[in-house]
Scaffold this active site. Structure first.
Site, PDB file in Angstrom:
ATOM      1  CB  THR A   1       0.673   1.424 -12.151  1.00  0.00           C
ATOM      2  OG1 THR A   1       0.160   2.024 -10.958  1.00  0.00           O
ATOM      3  CG2 THR A   1       2.150   1.155 -11.986  1.00  0.00           C
TER       4      THR A   1
ATOM      5  CD  GLN B   1       0.828   3.836  -7.467  1.00  0.00           C
ATOM      6  OE1 GLN B   1       0.644   5.036  -7.226  1.00  0.00           O
ATOM      7  NE2 GLN B   1      -0.027   2.894  -7.085  1.00  0.00           N
TER       8      GLN B   1
ATOM      9  CD  GLN C   1       4.463   4.341  -5.052  1.00  0.00           C
ATOM     10  OE1 GLN C   1       4.364   5.447  -4.524  1.00  0.00           O
ATOM     11  NE2 GLN C   1       3.521   3.422  -4.944  1.00  0.00           N
ATOM     12  CG  ASP C   2       5.333   1.268  -8.663  1.00  0.00           C
ATOM     13  OD1 ASP C   2       5.834   0.767  -7.643  1.00  0.00           O
ATOM     14  OD2 ASP C   2       4.108   1.289  -8.873  1.00  0.00           O
TER      15      ASP C   2
ATOM     16  CG  ASP D   1       6.398  -1.202  -3.429  1.00  0.00           C
ATOM     17  OD1 ASP D   1       7.023  -1.621  -2.444  1.00  0.00           O
ATOM     18  OD2 ASP D   1       5.187  -0.899  -3.393  1.00  0.00           O
TER      19      ASP D   1
ATOM     20  NE  ARG E   1       5.320  -2.114  -0.241  1.00  0.00           N
ATOM     21  CZ  ARG E   1       4.283  -1.296  -0.085  1.00  0.00           C
ATOM     22  NH1 ARG E   1       3.543  -1.360   1.017  1.00  0.00           N
ATOM     23  NH2 ARG E   1       3.968  -0.419  -1.024  1.00  0.00           N
TER      24      ARG E   1
ATOM     25  CD1 TRP F   1       1.268  -5.971  -4.780  1.00  0.00           C
ATOM     26  CD2 TRP F   1       2.470  -6.287  -6.627  1.00  0.00           C
ATOM     27  NE1 TRP F   1       0.581  -5.391  -5.820  1.00  0.00           N
ATOM     28  CE2 TRP F   1       1.300  -5.572  -6.970  1.00  0.00           C
ATOM     29  CE3 TRP F   1       3.390  -6.597  -7.636  1.00  0.00           C
ATOM     30  CZ2 TRP F   1       1.024  -5.170  -8.277  1.00  0.00           C
ATOM     31  CZ3 TRP F   1       3.123  -6.190  -8.927  1.00  0.00           C
ATOM     32  CH2 TRP F   1       1.947  -5.485  -9.244  1.00  0.00           C
TER      33      TRP F   1
END
Length: 569
Positions: free
Chosen positions: A338, A368, A390-391, A412, A476, A478
């Site tokens: 990532t 990611q 994502q990310d 996220d 959320r 992490w």
């Protein structure tokens, strides 16, 4: 006195005034250092005195001093063993122990850099490294540990002054150093257990020693704040421009006609000096205190760009957030960790981006895939477009501000462990893969003494497309100390009434800090929110701690970027 005898040369007068301010500043810093040292000495031995046995009035020994200081840390045994073995004299001043704790951490992390440099392409602790993702993770560790060394060095140099004004910087840099160590470990989460275990074991001392230094600095900061010493000995320079930015550069940044005055022009059509942004960055002077303005003309630049840690004070300005776009597609599913997937990665401090777009086009099926990652301290993004799934936005470490930006993503998609304020932005969750849920934030605070978190202020949170079949949450947790606050933002009705989603299981650690303050809109009702202990109801005073003024330790460096902002509630 010169003014009484006629006109004085303006430059000479400015020099004289500057010298007066400097002398006054040095005097106050010296005074504050002496007072602070005396107060901390009293506090340290006050703690020791409270815990000592009855009738013990003997001179305090090294062991007493180390125990007292280490009592505020998370890893008392490692603190005591590392500092106790390093102190040779019979008595030691608390200031020396604080500096010594940083030196111990620096020494350990420096050894780790050398170790990963020797093992990033072969074997690690007897385990053969074969796949490309693991090798890249090893390479990332070498870079991340190098950044940790840089930040520990900075904290060590600043810590020698032992004055009030450096505490926020010390906390930021030590928090960043801890983040780099944890990011190194995270790169092996999906690798063989033997490799991950070896990495965690090898970095144990580095992680604990860095955490201990952070705990000690945080304790001093709280102690002096509680005693109101900051107010009594504050420096009278709140209206001065930041020392790192010359006034002529600040004036340049405040003008609208930046493109004509750019130092470097990048254009795909050949009308600039360079066709690639990466080539332009190679010609930015290293560690320059002068602002370098790079104008990126309209076009889509298909490249992975890195603003290296030696490239200070870079400003990149485009023709508009959807006109000058940097695009790439590195992603986790195809074998890239990532941390290495970012289309645009920033490590050089005091970076500014304006009217730019950053995109990762890998798609939701690639998991990611970062569009923009920032590890630089004091970075500002104004009118920028950040788009992935994502990310999307990796606010990795240090202090950052995003103002009037558009941020798109799914899972996220605002994450990391920086101290970041996202202000007056459009946050647009979009359609994820089938079966996925949207989570806007995933904050990564791993240590209660870190001064990090995500602060979302006065933003518009609305869906991009039809998300009626998708559950969308505010975030959320992490990590165990995940910290996220939404303030005075508008939330549309697509936000799930529960608000927050557990990382695992049915709940969240009690140690997280989540809060919602004076938000509006059909999705802002807190009536049916999850009943977690870490989801707090906060007052205006508590909320103010997550503003630019309270969370980013002032706003002088932001005003110099030429972007509008609101410093408080």
């Amino acid at each position: 006195m010169f003014k009484s005898y006629g006109k004085v040369d303006e430059h000479e007068q400015m020099v004289l005034e500057a010298r007066k301010k400097t002398r006054k500043r040095i005097t106050i810093i010296g005074l504050s250092s002496i007072v602070l040292a005396a107060v901390v000495f009293a506090l340290v031995f006050g703690i020791r005195g409270t815990n000592s046995s009855e009738g013990d009035n003997d001179a305090h020994t090294v062991t007493d001093s180390v125990k007292a200081v280490c009592d505020v840390t998370l890893y008392k045994d490692s603190c005591y063993s590392s500092l106790g073995s390093a102190v040779n004299s019979n008595q030691v001043q608390p200031q020396e122990l604080f500096l010594l704790s940083k030196k111990v951490a620096l020494s350990e992390v420096s050894k780790a850099v050398e170790y990963f440099s020797d093992h990033d392409h072969g074997a690690f602790k007897g385990v053969v490294v074969k796949n490309s993702r693991t090798k890249e993770a090893m390479k990332n560790c070498r870079e991340l540990l190098g950044l940790a060394v840089d930040h520990l060095n900075s904290s060590l140099t600043s810590g020698e002054n032992f004055s009030f004004e450096v505490f926020e910087d010390l906390q930021t840099w030590l928090s960043a150093a801890g983040t780099y160590l944890h990011t190194c470990i995270e790169g092996f989460e999906d690798e063989k257990e033997a490799i991950k275990t070896s990495v965690v074991s090898y970095l144990k001392n580095s992680t604990q020693f860095t955490s201990n230094s952070l705990a000690i600095v945080t304790w001093i900061n709280k102690a002096t704040t509680n005693l109101n010493l900051r107010r009594l000995l504050s420096l009278p320079h709140h209206n001065e421009a930041p020392a790192w930015l010359p006034s002529k550069d600040r004036r340049l940044l405040l003008t609208e006609d930046l493109r004509k005055k750019a130092d470097i022009v990048v254009a795909k059509d050949g009308s600039g000096k360079y066709k690639k942004i990466s080539d332009a960055l190679k010609h930015v002077p290293d560690k320059s205190n002068k602002r370098t303005v790079i104008y990126v003309k309209k076009g889509i630049y298909y490249e992975n760009v890195r603003v290296e840690k030696t490239k200070w004070n870079v400003m990149m300005i485009g023709d508009g957030m959807t006109s000058s776009i940097v695009s790439a597609n590195l992603n986790f599913a195809d074998g890239t960790p990532t941390f290495s997937t970012a289309t645009f990665a920033v490590f050089g401090r005091n970076f500014i981006a304006r009217d730019m777009g950053f995109r990762n086009s890998a798609g939701p099926q690639k998991h990611q895939a970062v569009a923009l990652m920032t590890s630089a301290d004091q970075a500002v993004y104004y009118r920028c477009h950040i788009d992935a799934y994502q990310d999307s936005l990796y606010a990795h470490s240090n202090r950052q501000l995003y103002r009037e930006c558009n941020i798109y993503g799914t899972v996220d998609f605002i994450f990391g462990n920086s101290a970041v304020v996202i202000q007056n932005c459009n946050i647009r969750p979009k359609l994820p893969m089938h079966g996925q849920q949207n989570t806007i934030t995933a904050q990564g605070k791993t240590d209660p003494n870190m001064n990090t978190g995500i602060s979302i202020q006065n933003c518009n949170i609305s869906p991009f497309g039809n998300l009626s079949s998708v559950e969308t949450y505010l975030g959320r947790p992490w990590k165990n100390y995940s910290t996220t606050v939404y303030m005075k933002s508008r939330m549309e009705d697509f936000v799930n009434p529960k608000g927050w989603l557990p990382w695992t299981g049915n709940s969240a650690p009690d140690t997280i800090f989540y809060a919602e303050f004076q938000n509006v809109g059909p999705g802002a009702s807190t009536k049916n929110r999850v009943k977690w202990k870490g989801l707090r109801t906060i007052t205006s005073e508590q909320a103010s701690k997550f503003t630019i003024k309270g969370f980013l330790q002032g706003d002088k460096w932001i005003s110099a970027a030429g972007a509008p902002f609101k410093s408080d509630l």
